[in-house]
Design a protein around this motif. Structure first.
Motif, PDB file in Angstrom:
ATOM      1  N   ARG A 187      41.973 -29.549 -13.142  1.00  0.00           N
ATOM      2  CA  ARG A 187      40.778 -29.645 -13.981  1.00  0.00           C
ATOM      3  C   ARG A 187      41.158 -29.895 -15.436  1.00  0.00           C
ATOM      4  NH1 ARG A 187      37.234 -24.634 -13.284  1.00  0.00           N
ATOM      5  NH2 ARG A 187      36.769 -25.698 -11.321  1.00  0.00           N
ATOM      6  N   GLN A 191      32.818 -22.712 -17.219  1.00  0.00           N
ATOM      7  CA  GLN A 191      32.034 -23.184 -16.087  1.00  0.00           C
ATOM      8  C   GLN A 191      30.916 -22.189 -15.762  1.00  0.00           C
ATOM      9  OE1 GLN A 191      32.718 -26.172 -14.369  1.00  0.00           O
ATOM     10  NE2 GLN A 191      34.072 -26.490 -16.130  1.00  0.00           N
ATOM     11  N   ARG A 212      27.728 -26.106 -20.513  1.00  0.00           N
ATOM     12  CA  ARG A 212      28.871 -25.198 -20.486  1.00  0.00           C
ATOM     13  C   ARG A 212      28.389 -23.775 -20.693  1.00  0.00           C
ATOM     14  NH1 ARG A 212      29.849 -28.156 -25.358  1.00  0.00           N
ATOM     15  NH2 ARG A 212      29.377 -26.959 -27.232  1.00  0.00           N
TER      16      ARG A 212
END
Length: 253
Positions: free
Chosen positions: A54, A108, A144
């Motif tokens: 990621r 996340q 976010r």
């Protein structure tokens, strides 16, 4: 602890950084201190490979810019090629953009990120500019799960302080999401409750000690903690193992 618990319950990240009045010549030091331990923790998680992928995807060729600020990043990404040299202004822009992608990848919805920054009155301007970028709404970016909480001493922030400009710049976009809490000194009742809970003693037994603390500290929580440490260091506040409780000598204090 009240901030940390709900974040950890959601498998989130709680990060803590602190500005130092004698380290203003080190831009971004508080952010590096905050994110470094997180990198160490993610590197030993079972899903470390997923975090590696990621972050590599999010940062691309700019990963080394973030690694200069957060050296622990290489624990996840491995070695990375050096960055091409840029003029100072462009180099700063590259870092800010790369760090925004870095935070985007970490914060996340399934694992929210809370960043607590202490002593903001000593923050360097470069860090404040980076925080402004992180906190601005970007309609082109994915949502976010990021919350930034800052603590400062208001008496040390005048009208010319960069924090004032930062708040003015962010308020139109953030609106009610930009919240300010002004903390008053502890009252005598607050100090009494704090002492009773800390010393595991009935409030009535702590009344005289609370009154002394209030006179000595004016209800300032930091001074109160320092005063109690001084009493303990001088033996005027000690744990009585035979009685199984704390005892104090007000006459000596």
């Amino acid at each position: 602890a009240s901030l940390q618990a709900p974040v950890l319950e959601r498998s989130g990240h709680f990060l803590r950084g602190k500005f130092d009045q004698f380290q203003r010549h080190r831009p971004y030091a508080a952010l590096g201190d905050a994110f470094g331990p997180l990198m160490q923790g993610l590197a030993v998680e079972p899903d470390a490979p997923a975090w590696r992928d990621r972050l590599r995807t999010a940062l691309g060729e700019h990963a080394a810019a973030v690694a200069e600020l957060v050296p622990g990043l290489t624990l996840l990404t491995g070695p990375m090629p050096a960055l091409p040299l840029l003029p100072p202004h462009e180099d700063g822009q590259r870092l800010h953009l790369a760090f925004a992608r870095f935070v985007q990848a970490l914060a996340q919805p399934a694992r929210p990120l809370l960043l607590f920054l202490d002593d903001l009155q000593w923050a360097d301007e470069a860090t404040l500019q980076l925080l402004e970028m992180l906190l601005r709404d970007d309609p082109d970016a994915a949502p976010r799960a990021l919350l930034v909480v800052g603590a400062l001493r208001e008496a040390e922030v005048d009208a010319q302080h960069p924090l004032v400009g930062l708040k003015a710049s962010l308020r139109p976009g953030l609106g009610e999401r930009l919240v300010e809490c002004h903390l008053a000194p502890l009252s005598l009742a607050d100090s009494l409750l704090l002492l009773a809970e800390s010393l595991h003693a009935p409030p009535a037994d702590c009344e005289a000690l609370a009154a002394l603390c209030q006179r000595k500290t004016g209800g300032n929580p930091f001074f109160l903690a320092q005063f109690l440490r001084r009493l303990h260091a001088q033996g005027q506040l000690a744990y009585d193992r035979r009685a199984g409780c704390w005892a104090w000598d007000l006459a000596a204090a």
